[in-house]
Each structure stands twice: as structure tokens, then as C-alpha cells.
Design a protein around this motif. Structure first.
Motif, PDB file in Angstrom:
ATOM      1  N   GLU A  50       0.825  -1.204   0.000  1.00  0.00           N
ATOM      2  CA  GLU A  50       0.000   0.000   0.000  1.00  0.00           C
ATOM      3  C   GLU A  50       0.860   1.256   0.000  1.00  0.00           C
ATOM      4  O   GLU A  50       2.039   1.224   0.373  1.00  0.00           O
ATOM      5  CB  GLU A  50      -0.900   0.016   1.238  1.00  0.00           C
ATOM      6  CG  GLU A  50      -1.962  -1.064   1.262  1.00  0.00           C
ATOM      7  CD  GLU A  50      -2.647  -1.150   2.614  1.00  0.00           C
ATOM      8  OE1 GLU A  50      -3.815  -0.725   2.707  1.00  0.00           O
ATOM      9  OE2 GLU A  50      -2.021  -1.637   3.570  1.00  0.00           O
ATOM     10  N   SER A  51       0.269   2.370  -0.387  1.00  0.00           N
ATOM     11  CA  SER A  51       0.966   3.659  -0.315  1.00  0.00           C
ATOM     12  C   SER A  51       1.398   3.924   1.121  1.00  0.00           C
ATOM     13  O   SER A  51       0.629   3.693   2.058  1.00  0.00           O
ATOM     14  CB  SER A  51       0.042   4.788  -0.789  1.00  0.00           C
ATOM     15  OG  SER A  51      -0.289   4.623  -2.143  1.00  0.00           O
ATOM     16  N   SER A  56       9.001   3.067  -1.982  1.00  0.00           N
ATOM     17  CA  SER A  56       9.745   4.060  -2.759  1.00  0.00           C
ATOM     18  C   SER A  56      10.982   4.539  -1.998  1.00  0.00           C
ATOM     19  O   SER A  56      12.008   4.858  -2.606  1.00  0.00           O
ATOM     20  CB  SER A  56       8.851   5.254  -3.103  1.00  0.00           C
ATOM     21  OG  SER A  56       7.881   4.887  -4.073  1.00  0.00           O
ATOM     22  N   GLU A 182       7.141   3.078  -9.475  1.00  0.00           N
ATOM     23  CA  GLU A 182       5.768   3.321  -9.938  1.00  0.00           C
ATOM     24  C   GLU A 182       5.782   3.849 -11.377  1.00  0.00           C
ATOM     25  O   GLU A 182       5.066   4.788 -11.735  1.00  0.00           O
ATOM     26  CB  GLU A 182       5.058   4.323  -9.012  1.00  0.00           C
ATOM     27  CG  GLU A 182       4.888   3.848  -7.578  1.00  0.00           C
ATOM     28  CD  GLU A 182       3.725   2.882  -7.388  1.00  0.00           C
ATOM     29  OE1 GLU A 182       3.169   2.432  -8.406  1.00  0.00           O
ATOM     30  OE2 GLU A 182       3.392   2.581  -6.239  1.00  0.00           O
ATOM     31  N   HIS A 215       2.159  -0.712  -6.700  1.00  0.00           N
ATOM     32  CA  HIS A 215       1.034  -1.161  -5.884  1.00  0.00           C
ATOM     33  C   HIS A 215       0.041  -1.948  -6.728  1.00  0.00           C
ATOM     34  O   HIS A 215      -0.971  -2.426  -6.218  1.00  0.00           O
ATOM     35  CB  HIS A 215       0.320   0.046  -5.249  1.00  0.00           C
ATOM     36  CG  HIS A 215      -0.314   0.948  -6.260  1.00  0.00           C
ATOM     37  ND1 HIS A 215       0.376   1.960  -6.883  1.00  0.00           N
ATOM     38  CD2 HIS A 215      -1.562   0.955  -6.789  1.00  0.00           C
ATOM     39  CE1 HIS A 215      -0.434   2.573  -7.749  1.00  0.00           C
ATOM     40  NE2 HIS A 215      -1.611   1.981  -7.706  1.00  0.00           N
TER      41      HIS A 215
END
Length: 337
Positions: A50-51, A56, A182, A215
Motif C-alpha cells: 500500500e501507499s 519508494s 511506480e 502497488h
């Protein structure tokens, strides 16, 4: 057995929040809190979650855009996390990055030719102007753009074309590993598929390794060799694509997979709706970090942090359920606790 291209050992990224007594930080954001994995030559490892889970941040620490708080990053057998900037400079060629936003990652004030020539000149990969021109033309051919586009500006391209330019710029340094942060999430569905196919073709042609941060598990399933699932700064599960998608051994992975759309509209899969929000990385839960949302949590989960352990060859998971017999493990029996 040859050494992996990239090894990450107990990587930590703790960001100080504010000064305490005498200016020392008294609170930290535990963005990454003890991650270990490897990437083999020519392999794609996908880092998913998940974010806000820290994936990252892992990519930026490997690229040394951030200096790790602890742990080691080893590239081709050489430790790079503690290198000085001058010592690291020649090694930067080996690891390049493709960012999420294909527009903001390109300098709007320089033409495509200059953007692609910069890494070639920086690392002295062309002996003269003629060789530089050949390399630039070859890069455009590789990413499926016309050579005449070298004279154009970034704003003259679509999002998908700009991402192709970003990939060309990463390839210009002739790297061994590309971190795709991403890299397709900002693109339309049809363009996304084209970029994924392009990356797969380039990997096969050039023998590249990819660290694919995403994601989107539907995309990951299409292009990866192995998957590492992150939750709140730690790896919850890591294994081959087949192992993760066919037989997940962590409740968080199971929940993520239940949300992936199936191509067959008549295919039924029970969606697992996790309760509550992701806890704060400033004050992560004691015990298992996932226990506050886990449908199978029991008392041990609340007090003892599970270690990442092998559940089958090449497949590791950090979950106390895997210490139970198969008939008592809801991940294997399919019964909800």
C-alpha cells in the motif's frame, strides 16, 4: 553460485521528526525498518504494498538519493551505502531509475537529445560526436520513438512517449539494474501495457535486472519473476511469482490478492476487507505490525514480532500462522478464523 547483482541487508531509513533535549531527535518515522532481499542479474523483483509502506524509500536508498540510517547495500559484491560521493560516482552508471511522473522527471528547458546525451557524456561512454549520435539514434529505436524526436521538447510528447524517453535516459548509462518507481502508475491502461511490454523486451534483449516498485498487482503478475510484499517498513512475504499468487503465506498478501480484478467476469473471489487504517510508522504496533488489521490475529501476534522464515524453498513469510500445522493454518485450509 555467483553473487547476486544487488544485496540489501537489514536496510533502515529512520527520519527524525523533531528535536528533543539539546537538539537530539526524540521521535522518528520508521519508514524502512530492517529490509533484506537480493536481485539477481537479469531478474525482475517487484516490491509491492500500500501507499506509505516504504517501498519508494527503499528505491531511493538503493540509488543513494537518501543515505540509509543502517544496514548495507551491496552492488556486484561492493558495498555502496557507506561510500563517499566521489567513490560512488562511477558506480552510479550501473543503477539507473525511471520515476513515476514522466513529465516532472524531464527538464522542460532542454531538448530530448541533450537529456539523453547527458549520462553518456557524464560517464564518457562515447569517444566522439559520431559515436554519440549513433548511441542516441539506437536509444530512440530501442524505445520505439522516431529519431527526429531527438530535436523536440518534453512538452511536445504524450505521457507514454515521455515515459519512453525516461526509459531511454536510464538506458543511456548502460546500467545493470533499473529501479522502476511506480513507472506505469500515472499512465492510461493501454499505454501502461505498452510500457510494461517494452520493459520486458528490453530486459530480454539487454539482460537488465529490474526492481519494479508498484502497488498494482495485476501489472506485477504480468512481468515479474519474484515478489516482495511490504507492510509498514518491513517485508511480510517474499517468493516467486507462482508462490505468491498461487499460495500466499501471509494474511496481508492474501488480502492484497483478493482485490486484484480477474479477467473472467464470472470468476468469483471473496474480497477480504481489512479493518482500520495502516498504523503510523512513527509508532508501529508491538508484535506483528499487521495484527491490528489481521482477521486471523491471536495473542502471540500482539506480543511477539514474527521473523521472516522459509515456508518452502525460495518462499519466506513473517507470520506466526506458519508455525501451526497445515490443518490449523487458515492460510492453507481456506477457513477464516
Amino acid at each position: 553460485m555467483s553473487a547476486p547483482l544487488l544485496e540489501v541487508n537489514d536496510l533502515k531509513m529512520h527520519f527524525p521528526l523533531n528535536g528533543g533535549l539539546f537538539g537530539a531527535a526524540d521521535r522518528f518515522v520508521y519508514a524502512v525498518d530492517g529490509l533484506s532481499f537480493r536481485v539477481e542479474k537479469g531478474e525482475t523483483l517487484s516490491l509491492v504494498g500500500e501507499s506509505g509502506c516504504g517501498k519508494s524509500t527503499v528505491g531511493r536508498a538503493i540509488l543513494r538519493l537518501l543515505k540509509p540510517t543502517g544496514g548495507q547495500v551491496v552492488l556486484g559484491g561492493q558495498r555502496i551505502d557507506d561510500m563517499s560521493s566521489s567513490a560512488l560516482r562511477p558506480l552510479r552508471r550501473r543503477v539507473q531509475v525511471v520515476f513515476q511522473d514522466p513529465f516532472s522527471s524531464l527538464n522542460p528547458r532542454i531538448r530530448v537529445r541533450d537529456a539523453l546525451a547527458e549520462p553518456i557524456n557524464n560517464f564518457r561512454l562515447a569517444k566522439n560526436r559520431q559515436e554519440l549520435d549513433r548511441k542516441l539514434n539506437a536509444l530512440m529505436d530501442k524505445v520505439g520513438l522516431p529519431r527526429e524526436a531527438l530535436g523536440r521538447w518534453p512538452h511536445e510528447f504524450s505521457g507514454g512517449q515521455r515515459q519512453r524517453i525516461g526509459i531511454a535516459r536510464a538506458l543511456a548509462a548502460e546500467p545493470d539494474l533499473i529501479v522502476c518507481d511506480e513507472a506505469v502508475s500515472a499512465l492510461d491502461v493501454s499505454v501502461k501495457a505498452q510500457i510494461v511490454n517494452l520493459l520486458g523486451g528490453l530486459q530480454a534483449e539487454l539482460g537488465l535486472a529490474l526492481l519494479f516498485i508498484s502497488h498494482d498487482l495485476a501489472i506485477v503478475e504480468h512481468m515479474t519473476h519474484r515478489v516482495a510484499v511490504m507492510y509498514l517498513g518491513k517485508i511480510a512475504e517474499i517468493g516467486t511469482k507462482r508462490q505468491i499468487f498461487a499460495r500466499p503465506r501471509h494474511p496481508y498478501t492474501e488480502a492484497l490478492l483478493s482485490a486484484v480484478p480477474k479477467p473472467d467476469p464470472d470468476s468469483k473471489r471473496d474480497r477480504i476487507m481489512l479493518k482500520g487504517d495502516v498504523p503510523s510508522p512513527i509508532d508501529p504496533p508491538k508484535g506483528c505490525r499487521f495484527h491490528t488489521r489481521c482477521p486471523y490475529a491471536f495473542e502471540r501476534c500482539r506480543s511477539e514480532e514474527p521473523r521472516l522464515k522459509e515456508v518452502e524453498r525460495g518462499h519466506e513469510a513473517a507470520c506466526h500462522l506458519n508455525d501451526r500445522a497445515a490443518e490449523d493454518n487458515p492460510l492453507l485450509s481456506g477457513a477464516r478464523a
